[in-house]
Design an enzyme around this catalytic site. Structure first.
Site, PDB file in Angstrom:
ATOM      1  N   LYS A  47       0.900  -1.281   0.069  1.00 31.05           N
ATOM      2  CA  LYS A  47       0.017  -0.092  -0.133  1.00 31.05           C
ATOM      3  C   LYS A  47       0.726   1.304  -0.034  1.00 31.05           C
ATOM      4  O   LYS A  47       0.529   2.266  -0.354  1.00 31.05           O
ATOM      5  CB  LYS A  47      -0.860   0.159   1.193  1.00 31.05           C
ATOM      6  CG  LYS A  47      -1.772  -1.151   1.400  1.00 31.05           C
ATOM      7  CD  LYS A  47      -2.636  -1.072   2.739  1.00 31.05           C
ATOM      8  CE  LYS A  47      -3.478  -2.168   2.948  1.00 31.05           C
ATOM      9  NZ  LYS A  47      -4.106  -2.131   4.280  1.00 31.05           N
ATOM     10  N   GLY A  48       2.009   1.110   0.337  1.00 33.77           N
ATOM     11  CA  GLY A  48       2.820   2.172   0.658  1.00 33.77           C
ATOM     12  C   GLY A  48       3.079   3.342  -0.577  1.00 33.77           C
ATOM     13  O   GLY A  48       3.427   4.266  -0.531  1.00 33.77           O
ATOM     14  N   GLU A 103       8.174   2.304  -5.877  1.00 28.50           N
ATOM     15  CA  GLU A 103       8.423   2.080  -4.406  1.00 28.50           C
ATOM     16  C   GLU A 103       8.362   3.279  -3.732  1.00 28.50           C
ATOM     17  O   GLU A 103       8.854   4.532  -4.119  1.00 28.50           O
ATOM     18  CB  GLU A 103       9.393   1.333  -4.198  1.00 28.50           C
ATOM     19  CG  GLU A 103       9.413  -0.187  -4.400  1.00 28.50           C
ATOM     20  CD  GLU A 103       8.736  -0.782  -3.397  1.00 28.50           C
ATOM     21  OE1 GLU A 103       7.986  -0.330  -2.730  1.00 28.50           O
ATOM     22  OE2 GLU A 103       8.989  -2.315  -3.512  1.00 28.50           O
ATOM     23  N   ASP A 104       7.824   3.082  -2.582  1.00 28.55           N
ATOM     24  CA  ASP A 104       7.959   4.223  -1.581  1.00 28.55           C
ATOM     25  C   ASP A 104       9.171   4.256  -0.986  1.00 28.55           C
ATOM     26  O   ASP A 104       9.803   5.234  -0.800  1.00 28.55           O
ATOM     27  CB  ASP A 104       6.785   4.211  -0.558  1.00 28.55           C
ATOM     28  CG  ASP A 104       6.655   2.823   0.245  1.00 28.55           C
ATOM     29  OD1 ASP A 104       7.225   1.842  -0.442  1.00 28.55           O
ATOM     30  OD2 ASP A 104       6.140   2.667   1.206  1.00 28.55           O
ATOM     31  N   ASP A 107      14.299  -0.763   1.825  1.00 32.61           N
ATOM     32  CA  ASP A 107      14.882  -1.045   3.159  1.00 32.61           C
ATOM     33  C   ASP A 107      16.058  -2.086   2.888  1.00 32.61           C
ATOM     34  O   ASP A 107      17.051  -1.829   2.461  1.00 32.61           O
ATOM     35  CB  ASP A 107      13.715  -1.273   4.107  1.00 32.61           C
ATOM     36  CG  ASP A 107      14.140  -0.970   5.429  1.00 32.61           C
ATOM     37  OD1 ASP A 107      15.182  -1.340   6.113  1.00 32.61           O
ATOM     38  OD2 ASP A 107      13.293  -0.549   6.239  1.00 32.61           O
ATOM     39  N   LYS A 135      17.181   3.298   1.905  1.00 35.91           N
ATOM     40  CA  LYS A 135      17.944   3.308   3.115  1.00 35.91           C
ATOM     41  C   LYS A 135      19.488   2.462   2.845  1.00 35.91           C
ATOM     42  O   LYS A 135      19.469   1.262   3.241  1.00 35.91           O
ATOM     43  CB  LYS A 135      17.379   2.834   4.305  1.00 35.91           C
ATOM     44  CG  LYS A 135      16.097   3.365   4.918  1.00 35.91           C
ATOM     45  CD  LYS A 135      15.423   2.779   5.991  1.00 35.91           C
ATOM     46  CE  LYS A 135      14.363   3.416   6.760  1.00 35.91           C
ATOM     47  NZ  LYS A 135      13.863   2.816   7.879  1.00 35.91           N
ATOM     48  N   PHE A 156      13.032   4.564  11.538  1.00 39.09           N
ATOM     49  CA  PHE A 156      11.922   4.434  11.117  1.00 39.09           C
ATOM     50  C   PHE A 156      11.040   5.566  10.774  1.00 39.09           C
ATOM     51  O   PHE A 156      10.840   6.518  11.457  1.00 39.09           O
ATOM     52  CB  PHE A 156      11.044   3.595  12.614  1.00 39.09           C
ATOM     53  CG  PHE A 156       9.983   2.857  12.169  1.00 39.09           C
ATOM     54  CD1 PHE A 156      10.130   1.408  12.019  1.00 39.09           C
ATOM     55  CD2 PHE A 156       8.972   3.308  11.690  1.00 39.09           C
ATOM     56  CE1 PHE A 156       8.844   0.634  11.846  1.00 39.09           C
ATOM     57  CE2 PHE A 156       7.646   2.697  11.408  1.00 39.09           C
ATOM     58  CZ  PHE A 156       7.729   1.228  11.247  1.00 39.09           C
ATOM     59  N   VAL A 157      10.390   5.427   9.469  1.00 37.78           N
ATOM     60  CA  VAL A 157       9.826   6.847   8.737  1.00 37.78           C
ATOM     61  C   VAL A 157       8.537   6.277   8.725  1.00 37.78           C
ATOM     62  O   VAL A 157       8.296   5.208   8.107  1.00 37.78           O
ATOM     63  CB  VAL A 157      10.703   7.285   7.751  1.00 37.78           C
ATOM     64  CG1 VAL A 157      11.997   7.742   8.064  1.00 37.78           C
ATOM     65  CG2 VAL A 157      10.910   6.128   6.597  1.00 37.78           C
ATOM     66  N   ASP A 163       3.741   3.580   6.744  1.00 37.51           N
ATOM     67  CA  ASP A 163       2.878   3.418   7.845  1.00 37.51           C
ATOM     68  C   ASP A 163       3.636   2.813   9.154  1.00 37.51           C
ATOM     69  O   ASP A 163       4.834   2.235   8.916  1.00 37.51           O
ATOM     70  CB  ASP A 163       1.398   2.655   7.520  1.00 37.51           C
ATOM     71  CG  ASP A 163       1.875   1.080   7.620  1.00 37.51           C
ATOM     72  OD1 ASP A 163       1.332   0.219   8.181  1.00 37.51           O
ATOM     73  OD2 ASP A 163       2.836   0.934   6.626  1.00 37.51           O
ATOM     74  N   ARG A 169      -0.077   7.071   7.324  1.00 38.83           N
ATOM     75  CA  ARG A 169       0.246   7.080   5.660  1.00 38.83           C
ATOM     76  C   ARG A 169      -0.204   8.438   5.035  1.00 38.83           C
ATOM     77  O   ARG A 169       0.263   8.777   4.166  1.00 38.83           O
ATOM     78  CB  ARG A 169      -0.662   5.937   4.848  1.00 38.83           C
ATOM     79  CG  ARG A 169      -0.207   4.513   5.247  1.00 38.83           C
ATOM     80  CD  ARG A 169      -0.930   3.492   4.407  1.00 38.83           C
ATOM     81  NE  ARG A 169      -0.805   2.304   4.853  1.00 38.83           N
ATOM     82  CZ  ARG A 169       0.130   1.256   4.434  1.00 38.83           C
ATOM     83  NH1 ARG A 169       1.191   2.022   3.913  1.00 38.83           N
ATOM     84  NH2 ARG A 169       0.239   0.180   4.791  1.00 38.83           N
TER      85      ARG A 169
END
Length: 184
Positions: A47-48, A103-104, A107, A135, A156-157, A163, A169
């Site tokens: 969903k990101g 992509e959001d 990681d 990251k 952690f963002v 989210d 979000r």
């Protein structure tokens, strides 16, 4: 209108609305130039990537098709194992087409590595990645990302599609979540 106050669970704003808007516009111009002769199908990862996909698509001055995938990676808590299953597959056939995964955030890269392999097995002309955030310190695998908005610290963002427990979000910026929210 810029937001002057941030959510009480946000330690600090990492990227504000203006920074995000400018970077997404820049990425859109680059994508339009690179794919001028043969527009890609944009594949958003739910969903990101919803916010990034919507804003990015509007900045690409080409006729682009959009499709979505939802994948789930098995792991504990906030850690990905790289073992992935498809929850929602593409509706479109990508055989012979240029595919741009949107992509959001990247990681560990484990889920994205799996997704790249999966999509490449479907016979597309090309598969590239556009990510708003990456990251580098968190990377567990090497992935060639053609379009990167921002490299950020391994924190952690949340916000702008990102989210924690399905919350935050809708924040219009990217912020660092206070540790007290997710650590007991």
């Amino acid at each position: 209108m810029p937001q002057t106050h941030h959510h009480p669970d946000v330690e600090r704003v990492l990227l504000d609305e203006q920074q995000i808007r400018e970077k997404v516009s820049e990425l859109g111009r680059r994508i339009a130039a690179d794919y001028a002769d043969e527009p890609p199908i944009l594949v958003g990862v739910l969903k990101g990537a919803v916010m990034v996909m919507a804003d990015l698509a509007r900045t690409i001055d080409l006729d682009v098709e959009m499709d979505w995938m939802a994948v789930s990676s098995y792991g504990s808590g906030t850690k990905s194992s790289g073992v992935v299953r498809i929850l929602k597959d593409l509706s479109a056939d990508i055989d012979g087409r240029n595919v741009l995964i949107v992509e959001d955030i990247i990681d560990s890269g484990l889920t994205l590595k799996w997704l790249l392999s999966n999509l490449r097995s479907r016979g597309p002309k090309s598969v590239e990645v556009a990510a708003l955030l990456r990251k580098p310190e968190a990377a567990r695998v090497e992935i060639d990302v053609k379009y990167v908005g921002f490299d950020i610290p391994n924190e952690f963002v949340i916000g702008y599609g990102l989210d924690y427990a399905e919350a935050y979000r809708n924040l219009p910026y990217v912020g660092v979540l206070k540790r007290s929210v997710y650590e007991d």
